[in-house]
Design an enzyme around this catalytic site. Structure first.
Site, short mmCIF file in Angstrom:
data_model
loop_
_atom_site.label_atom_id
_atom_site.label_comp_id
_atom_site.label_asym_id
_atom_site.label_seq_id
_atom_site.Cartn_x
_atom_site.Cartn_y
_atom_site.Cartn_z
N LYS A 96 1.99 -2.54 11.89
CA LYS A 96 1.35 -1.94 10.73
C LYS A 96 0.29 -0.94 11.21
CE LYS A 96 3.83 -4.42 7.97
NZ LYS A 96 3.32 -5.35 6.98
N GLY A 139 2.44 -16.12 9.18
CA GLY A 139 2.30 -14.68 9.18
C GLY A 139 0.86 -14.26 8.98
N PHE A 140 0.65 -12.98 8.80
CA PHE A 140 -0.69 -12.41 8.72
C PHE A 140 -1.52 -12.94 7.55
CE2 PHE A 140 -2.86 -8.44 6.93
CZ PHE A 140 -4.08 -8.74 7.51
N THR A 173 9.83 -16.01 12.56
CA THR A 173 10.47 -14.76 12.98
C THR A 173 9.49 -13.99 13.86
OG1 THR A 173 9.69 -13.66 10.97
CG2 THR A 173 11.88 -14.67 10.90
N ASP A 220 13.44 -22.37 7.02
CA ASP A 220 13.78 -21.11 6.35
C ASP A 220 13.72 -21.32 4.84
OD1 ASP A 220 14.94 -18.76 5.44
OD2 ASP A 220 16.63 -18.83 6.82
N THR A 251 3.26 -7.12 -3.90
CA THR A 251 2.63 -5.93 -3.33
C THR A 251 2.49 -4.82 -4.35
OG1 THR A 251 2.99 -4.13 -1.72
CG2 THR A 251 4.93 -5.25 -2.53
N ASP A 252 1.51 -3.95 -4.15
CA ASP A 252 1.36 -2.79 -5.03
C ASP A 252 2.49 -1.78 -4.86
OD1 ASP A 252 0.68 -1.80 -2.52
OD2 ASP A 252 -1.19 -0.87 -3.16
N GLU A 253 3.28 -1.92 -3.82
CA GLU A 253 4.36 -0.97 -3.56
C GLU A 253 5.47 -1.04 -4.59
OE1 GLU A 253 5.64 -0.32 0.47
OE2 GLU A 253 3.81 -1.25 1.28
N LYS A 255 10.92 -6.63 -3.04
CA LYS A 255 9.77 -7.34 -3.62
C LYS A 255 9.76 -7.21 -5.15
CE LYS A 255 6.86 -9.13 -1.67
NZ LYS A 255 6.73 -10.55 -1.25
N TYR A 269 12.24 -2.16 1.13
CA TYR A 269 11.26 -3.25 1.12
C TYR A 269 10.66 -3.43 -0.27
CZ TYR A 269 6.60 -5.26 1.27
OH TYR A 269 5.47 -6.00 0.96
N ASN A 272 -4.54 8.77 4.89
CA ASN A 272 -4.25 8.32 6.26
C ASN A 272 -4.98 9.17 7.30
OD1 ASN A 272 -2.64 6.29 5.31
ND2 ASN A 272 -0.70 7.36 5.70
#
Length: 319
Positions: free
Chosen positions: A186, A10-11, A36, A59, A123-125, A151, A147, A246
């Site tokens: 994203k 992934g990223f 994925t 997986d 994540t900060d979320e 997390k 999401y 944003n």
């Protein structure tokens, strides 16, 4: 050191593997990835030939695979996650499976084997919307999307395994990452690639939601620091501490690509859209980390990468 990286195609994971493989050529790196839609072997094709790197398709929810790999590694770093908020709002099932059950499987393997350190990439979320000030590592978790809830659940599982079984767990919570190899769903890669194709960019609501943008290479340096110097049982926030609305982010991208505000399409706001994310980074700074890239330099490097790698992202935007 033998490191098992999960979700390494992934990223953030691929950027981390490339960084570690170059900096520590004696380390053995095994990359377990399910491949994925957002996991791509091309992300690491430039290092696939290295003797200290090995890829295995699998997986993290497969107990046999994870346990087998944990037996022959010293460290596990989990990047594997479903991570797109909009997708989690439409269907949360895959997020719960990978982000919660998958982490539980990894923690079980860490417990059953002689793993010296397990790093959970979060994540900060998980802190939810921070209207004033900045969230500290010990603050309550108040996720507002499926999401973020998945997390936060994983973070709590990690804490429980540390407290109950004394597992060598560390958690990192970074702010919004951007940079090369980020899947174009994203906001930053979506806006860049749309503008390169002369398409409008979809801006949610009034555009005043704020995020702290972190260049991915600064994040992987911080994770490297936590890997070698972080304290077991601790959580480390990783962020710049400079939030950008944003609307301002969109203007920066428009100006950088020679486009006007006519390329902006305002769309209905996301359900449960967090107004502002902000995290206190004093703990990771005290450990010895500082960002190497200011935002303008990092965004310029990112735009250049997407300009020079159209063959990488165009096939994703067709699907």
């Amino acid at each position: 050191m033998k490191i098992l990286v999960t979700g390494g195609c992934g990223f953030i994971g691929s950027n981390f593997i490339r960084y570690i493989a170059a900096k520590y050529p004696t380390y053995k790196i095994t990359n377990l990835d399910k491949l994925t839609y957002a996991g791509n072997l091309e992300n690491l094709k430039d290092i696939a030939h290295l003797k200290n790197y090995n890829f295995i398709k699998g997986d993290i929810c497969d107990e046999n695979v994870v346990d087998k790999l944990a037996k022959v590694n010293d460290v596990v770093i989990n990047f594997a996650a479903e991570s797109h908020v909009d997708r989690s709002i439409k269907n949360s099932r895959d997020f719960l499976r990978t982000n919660v059950h998958g982490v539980d499987v990894i923690l079980g393997a860490v417990r059953n084997n002689k793993i010296k350190r397990y790093i959970q990439i979060s994540t900060d979320e998980v802190y939810g919307s921070i209207l004033f000030g900045s969230a500290k590592e010990e603050d309550a978790l108040k996720p507002n999307s499926p999401y973020a809830a998945s997390k936060a659940s994983a973070d709590l599982l990690c804490r429980a395994y540390f407290k109950t079984f004394n597992l060598p767990v560390i958690i990192t919570r970074s702010s919004n990452n951007f940079g090369p190899y980020q899947y174009p769903e994203k906001v930053i890669p979506l806006f860049i690639t749309n503008l390169l194709e002369n398409k409008k960019v979809p801006l949610y609501g009034d555009g005043l939601n704020e995020r702290d943008w972190l260049f991915v290479l600064d994040n992987v340096r911080a994770i490297d620091l936590v890997l070698h110097k972080g304290k077991i049982g601790q959580i480390y926030n990783i962020g710049i501490g400079k939030e950008i609305a944003n609307l301002k982010l969109t203007k920066i991208l428009l100006d950088s690509l020679g486009k006007t505000k006519k390329m902006v399409k305002y769309v209905v706001d996301r359900l449960g859209h967090d107004r502002r994310y902000s995290i206190d980074n004093k703990k990771i700074v005290k450990l010895g980390w500082q960002p190497n890239y200011d935002f303008q330099t990092a965004i310029s490097l990112t735009i250049r990468w997407y300009k020079e790698n159209k063959s990488w992202w165009k096939k994703f935007k067709k699907s």
